[in-house]
Design an enzyme around this catalytic site. Structure first.
Site, mmCIF file in Angstrom:
data_model
loop_
_atom_site.group_PDB
_atom_site.id
_atom_site.type_symbol
_atom_site.label_atom_id
_atom_site.label_comp_id
_atom_site.label_asym_id
_atom_site.label_seq_id
_atom_site.Cartn_x
_atom_site.Cartn_y
_atom_site.Cartn_z
ATOM 1 N N ARG A 44 36.226 23.831 39.317
ATOM 2 C CA ARG A 44 37.110 24.911 39.598
ATOM 3 C C ARG A 44 37.869 25.624 38.489
ATOM 4 O O ARG A 44 38.664 25.047 38.228
ATOM 5 C CB ARG A 44 37.692 24.896 40.838
ATOM 6 C CG ARG A 44 38.662 25.931 41.406
ATOM 7 C CD ARG A 44 37.871 26.975 42.158
ATOM 8 N NE ARG A 44 38.638 28.192 42.519
ATOM 9 C CZ ARG A 44 39.002 29.028 41.815
ATOM 10 N NH1 ARG A 44 38.431 29.390 40.667
ATOM 11 N NH2 ARG A 44 39.799 29.974 42.176
ATOM 12 N N HIS A 89 42.858 28.975 36.322
ATOM 13 C CA HIS A 89 42.986 30.102 37.231
ATOM 14 C C HIS A 89 44.405 30.193 37.508
ATOM 15 O O HIS A 89 45.094 28.926 37.666
ATOM 16 C CB HIS A 89 42.154 30.434 38.354
ATOM 17 C CG HIS A 89 42.237 29.392 39.409
ATOM 18 N ND1 HIS A 89 41.693 27.793 39.408
ATOM 19 C CD2 HIS A 89 42.916 29.244 40.601
ATOM 20 C CE1 HIS A 89 42.150 27.340 40.458
ATOM 21 N NE2 HIS A 89 42.793 27.936 41.178
ATOM 22 N N HIS A 141 47.364 32.178 40.829
ATOM 23 C CA HIS A 141 47.409 32.835 41.947
ATOM 24 C C HIS A 141 48.720 33.640 41.754
ATOM 25 O O HIS A 141 49.861 33.072 41.509
ATOM 26 C CB HIS A 141 47.342 31.852 43.240
ATOM 27 C CG HIS A 141 46.566 31.020 43.130
ATOM 28 N ND1 HIS A 141 44.982 31.411 43.743
ATOM 29 C CD2 HIS A 141 46.239 29.574 42.916
ATOM 30 C CE1 HIS A 141 44.186 30.336 43.636
ATOM 31 N NE2 HIS A 141 44.960 29.534 43.271
ATOM 32 N N GLU A 198 50.418 26.981 45.749
ATOM 33 C CA GLU A 198 49.161 26.162 46.423
ATOM 34 C C GLU A 198 49.503 24.769 46.796
ATOM 35 O O GLU A 198 49.993 24.128 45.782
ATOM 36 C CB GLU A 198 48.092 26.421 45.244
ATOM 37 C CG GLU A 198 46.774 25.394 45.718
ATOM 38 C CD GLU A 198 45.664 25.796 44.742
ATOM 39 O OE1 GLU A 198 45.543 26.690 44.400
ATOM 40 O OE2 GLU A 198 45.033 24.792 44.522
ATOM 41 N N HIS A 255 45.872 26.212 36.533
ATOM 42 C CA HIS A 255 45.624 24.967 36.835
ATOM 43 C C HIS A 255 44.204 25.018 37.034
ATOM 44 O O HIS A 255 43.393 26.085 37.202
ATOM 45 C CB HIS A 255 46.047 24.344 38.446
ATOM 46 C CG HIS A 255 45.901 25.552 39.382
ATOM 47 N ND1 HIS A 255 46.907 26.455 39.610
ATOM 48 C CD2 HIS A 255 45.029 25.571 40.417
ATOM 49 C CE1 HIS A 255 46.478 27.203 40.550
ATOM 50 N NE2 HIS A 255 45.319 26.783 41.195
ATOM 51 N N GLU A 268 41.619 33.185 48.250
ATOM 52 C CA GLU A 268 40.856 32.574 47.090
ATOM 53 C C GLU A 268 40.064 33.332 46.301
ATOM 54 O O GLU A 268 39.759 32.947 45.073
ATOM 55 C CB GLU A 268 40.409 31.410 47.842
ATOM 56 C CG GLU A 268 39.454 30.201 47.022
ATOM 57 C CD GLU A 268 40.417 29.759 45.808
ATOM 58 O OE1 GLU A 268 41.692 29.660 45.847
ATOM 59 O OE2 GLU A 268 39.924 29.112 44.978
HETATM 60 MN MN MN Z 1 44.120 27.404 42.927
#
Ligand code: MN
Ligand code: MN
Length: 388
Positions: A98, A101, A103, A108, A147, A170
């Site tokens: 993943r 990125h 937010h 989170e 992260h 998300e």
């Molecule tokens: Mn995240």
């Protein structure tokens, strides 16, 4: 007396008419009984004569598939009442990443349900951490911190993410490939000090999840002078914590007391015995987002104005309790009921109706309930949290 200034200010914060509900009306000469949640634009789901359902059948929602994993989310779009918290269930194959990125609008909090993964982080002081997670581990990334998450080991990693904003999505995160893909090559060349041709094969749109080799083990001892770690670790060994034991079950709570970086969220695991109950209580400072892990539960939420709502919950269901709303959870199955709770404050606060009543005299309670005060002699003298 409410001044125009006060009304304007409240309307500006709370959004129009909902902010005015519950005010003193001279014409009626009484407090209006219209329920008036004091916060936010999502007042309509809670403002009607009946409460909405506080259950979202998350298990029935089909995930979005990617090469290397899948994800699905429960935000206000799917579950309108969950205004202050959103959840994501995600699975990553070994090696699936993943991508890097952040937010913009939420911190989170995560709980690993199965498998293992590795996380990398960056904070505003350029400090970073690379750390591995397994079942029962929790992470917390402050709002806006960068992260990545990669599946490791030999089976997929399944985890739950909870965000302290119900409007979070998300699928609207700030991803490194999306950004770099939308910067002209000559600007990238200037920024990184490498030739513009370097970026010819870089992706032009967001990668989101990418498959790669499973990384090797982390070094047991990092070479001297090689780390710039944050003072606060992002990992907490939640299941290793000793639970609080009650007659009807156990509760393990991880607030910022136990996990100092987690300043805006608290997690808890409730394990309730068959027939037992998480007693009548409310949280003055936070809303509660729930993920039902195991067993069969029944939750009732009390929302003032004669309104109460009961829903039954199965594994995979999501539940929600608005800040300050009364609630209790019963185990209605033959097995343990296990529920993961996440509250949108790093400080855990709860008031139980049992403790409240025990703090008042039988005479007062007799007057309050219009019964013989002697009735209250048999009531508990303190909260039990989970009576049998
Ligand atoms: Mn995240
Ligand atoms: Mn609660």
């Amino acid at each position: 007396m409410i001044t125009m200034t006060a009304i304007s200010r409240r309307a500006a914060i709370g959004g129009g008419g909902a902010a005015l509900a519950g005010m003193w009306t001279a014409s009626a000469g009484a407090w209006e009984t219209t329920p008036s949640p004091a916060f936010g634009p999502a007042a309509p789901p809670l403002a009607g004569p009946d409460l909405p359902s506080f259950r979202f059948p998350f298990a029935d929602l089909a995930p979005k598939q990617f090469d290397g994993g899948w994800a699905k989310e429960a935000t206000v779009v799917q579950f309108p009442v969950s205004e202050t918290l959103a959840g994501v269930l995600m699975q990553l194959d070994p090696g699936a990443l993943r991508e890097l990125h952040w937010h913009a609008n939420a911190a989170e909090w995560a709980y690993i349900l199965d498998g293992r993964c590795r996380v990398t982080t960056i904070d505003p002081d350029d400090r970073s951490e690379t750390v591995d997670f397994g079942p029962g581990d929790v992470w917390y990334f402050p709002r806006g911190h960068g992260h990545s998450i990669q599946g490791i080991g030999d089976k997929p990693c399944l985890f739950l993410l909870v965000f302290d904003n119900g409007y979070f999505s998300e699928f609207g995160t700030f991803s490194i490939t999306d950004w770099v893909g939308h910067v002209p090559a000559d600007v990238l060349a200037k920024n990184f000090g490498v030739p513009a041709s370097t970026f010819a094969d870089f992706p032009k749109k967001e990668v989101y999840i990418s498959k790669g080799p499973v990384p090797g083990p982390l070094p047991a001892d990092y070479p001297d002078g090689s780390l710039a770690s944050s003072a606060l670790t992002h990992r907490y060994r939640f299941l290793a914590q000793k639970p609080d034991v009650f007659a009807g079950g156990t509760m393990t709570t991880v607030s910022m007391n136990e996990f100092p970086i987690s300043t805006t969220m608290t997690g808890a695991i409730l394990r309730i015995k068959p027939g037992a109950i998480r007693e009548l209580h409310w949280h003055p400072n936070a809303s509660e987002w729930q993920y039902y892990v195991r067993g069969k539960g029944r939750m009732t939420v009390f929302g003032s104005g004669g309104r109460a709502r009961t829903d039954d919950f199965s594994p995979g269901d999501v539940g929600y309790v608005p800040q300050g709303y009364g609630h209790y959870i019963e185990n209605i199955g033959d097995d343990y009921l296990e529920v993961l709770l996440v509250l949108n404050s790093g400080v855990y606060q709860s008031i139980s109706i049992t403790a409240w009543m025990a703090a008042n005299t039988p005479e007062l309670l007799g007057t309050n309930f219009k019964v013989d005060p002697a009735v209250f002699a048999a009531f508990p003298k303190s909260a039990e949290v989970m009576p049998d």
